[in-house]
Each structure stands twice: as structure tokens, then as C-alpha cells.
Design a protein around this motif. Structure first.
Motif: not given
Ligand SMILES: C[S@@+](CC[C@H](N)C(=O)[O-])C[C@H]1O[C@@H](n2cnc3c(N)ncnc32)[C@H](O)[C@@H]1O
Length: 239
Positions: A12-14, A19-21, A41-43, A62-64
Motif C-alpha cells: 500500500a506504500y505508494d 504526489g511526491r514533490d 539507500l533505504g529505497c 538498497i533496503d533491509p
Molecule cells: C519511509 S521509507 C522511505 C522509502 C523510500 N526511500 C521513499 O522515498 O519512499 C523508509 C525506508 O527505510 C528503510 N530502512 C529502515 N532501516 C534502514 C536501515 N538501517 N538502512 C537502510 N534502510 C533502512 C525501510 O525499510 C524503508 O523502506
């Protein structure tokens, strides 16, 4: 909700974050930097990563979180991206000339040592002259005060989705993500903790990792930072 009553946040995230500025901002920045090898990172679900990838521009995401990455891999254009499950240590040395940490993912590093390790890995991954950009919510704007059901309620299909702040102990803020399926009455609640670092602390963390800050903005239109700016947007360079 899946059959066990669990809310599928990744799926559901997207829909919940349209509408992401910030995407327009980071895409322009990548173009201006002449990026050819991008690291995200944290994609998460990788919407920005896929937008940054292009013929002639490689991208690594990269994402965990395997669920988030699973959604990312299924999207159109996903094949252009090298998706990696894990943390910042999955970034190859000297592999990128442009790196981002977006969607306030910088705030999930609530421990300063964890944040410093991520910045060290990003520094190692960037070539000299490479650019790192990320944002963090400005604590002075007190975004958490708006994290109430009334102000954050939105819908994933028929499912109600909202946030509620649980406690504030700056720089940490805990909040709950709640869902309710009106068809079944099923409810879920998950707690997260974010770090709201001051701009000066973020700049210091970058400098400690060997970066030079080249731009600081207060919003996605590149406003000069003000005391009550919503965002602390930092653009830094590996010298
Ligand atoms: C709010 S989401 C943002 C996702 C994306 N970057 C975006 O702009 O929509 C935060 C992301 O950070 C990731 N995350 C959490 N801990 C992390 C870590 N230690 N290293 C990298 N990513 C991490 C989460 O899994 C999640 O996908």
C-alpha cells in the motif's frame, strides 16, 4: 489486509504516499550533478530509484525490508535497477557518483553510531566529487503534532490508515501507524521511532564522515532554510 489480518504496508506504500514533490527535487538534482551511477539507500518500494534509473545511468537500490524490496522488484522498469536486500554495507566501494536517502529514511537511523556507519558507507561508495543528498524533518516545525487520526487519515482501498504520536523525547519521537478494515473490524498497530536531528547535528555528522555540505534547503522548492522550515534538505559532496 491479508487473510491473517496483517496490513500489507509495502503493497500500500505508494498508494498512501502519492504526489511526491521530493522526487522532482531529487531527479533535478541528479540531472544537475550529471549522475551516471546512482545509489538509493533505504529505497523502499523504489519509485524514485526507478525514476532515477535510465539508459546510460545505472541505479542500485538498497533496503533491509524484503517486503518493500519485493514490491520494488515487481514495478515497471524494475529491471533497470540492481536491488539489494540489506544495509549500507551492501554498497560497493567507489560505485556511485550520486547517492540519496529519501522519504525521511535518514530519520530511521535513531542511533547516532548507526547513522555515522551509514554515512561512512555512503562516503566509501561515492567516488571523489560524488554527491550525497537527503532530508530530515526540521524538529522546530514539530511535524509530530500533526500526527493524529484527524490530520493523517487516508485510505488504502477501503482500509483506514493513520498515524498517532505516542511520545516525544527529542531527538526521538515514537509514533504508531494504525489501520482499520471497516469490512471486518480488523485493526493493526505498529510503533516506529524516528530521530529528529537539528540541522547543525546533521551537518556535523556529514563533516565527521568526510563530506562537505554544498547546499542546504528548507523545502522542496529550494527555499533558504528558516527556523520553521518543514525540511532540512542537505546536499553534500565527497571532496
Ligand atoms: C519511509 S521509507 C522511505 C522509502 C523510500 N526511500 C521513499 O522515498 O519512499 C523508509 C525506508 O527505510 C528503510 N530502512 C529502515 N532501516 C534502514 C536501515 N538501517 N538502512 C537502510 N534502510 C533502512 C525501510 O525499510 C524503508 O523502506
Amino acid at each position: 489486509m491479508d487473510p491473517s489480518g496483517r496490513f500489507d504496508f509495502a503493497a500500500a506504500y505508494d498508494e498512501l504516499n502519492p504526489g511526491r514533490d521530493d522526487h522532482l527535487f531529487y531527479r533535478s538534482l541528479a540531472d544537475e550533478a550529471g549522475a551516471t551511477r546512482v545509489l538509493d539507500l533505504g529505497c523502499g518500494t523504489g519509485t524514485l530509484t526507478r525514476a532515477l534509473a535510465a539508459p546510460g545511468r545505472a541505479a542500485v537500490g538498497i533496503d533491509p525490508d524484503a517486503s518493500m524490496l519485493g514490491v520494488a522488484r515487481e514495478q515497471p522498469g524494475a529491471a533497470l535497477v540492481d536491488w539489494r536486500l540489506g544495509h549500507s554495507d551492501r554498497a560497493d566501494t567507489g560505485s556511485a557518483d550520486f547517492a540519496v536517502v529519501t522519504g525521511h529514511a535518514a530519520q530511521v537511523f535513531r542511533d547516532d553510531e548507526e547513522w555515522a556507519r551509514a554515512l561512512a558507507d555512503l562516503h566509501r561508495a561515492l567516488v571523489p566529487g560524488g554527491v550525497l543528498a537527503f532530508e530530515s524533518r526540521n524538529p522546530a516545525a514539530r511535524a509530530w503534532e500533526g500526527w493524529t487520526r484527524a490530520e493523517t487519515l487516508r485510505f488504502a482501498g477501503p482500509v483506514e490508515f493513520w498515524h498517532e504520536t505516542a511520545w516525544v523525547s527529542l531527538p526521538l519521537v515514537a509514533y504508531d501507524t494504525l489501520t482499520r478494515d471497516p469490512r471486518t473490524g480488523a485493526e493493526t498497530s505498529d510503533r516506529d521511532i524516528l530521530a529528529f536531528r537539528e540541522a547543525a547535528a546533521l551537518v556535523r555528522s556529514l563533516e565527521d564522515a568526510g563530506f562537505s555540505v554544498i547546499h542546504e534547503y528548507g523545502d522542496w522548492q529550494r527555499a533558504t532554510p528558516a527556523a520553521d522550515s518543514p525540511e532540512i534538505i542537505l546536499v553534500a559532496q565527497r571532496p
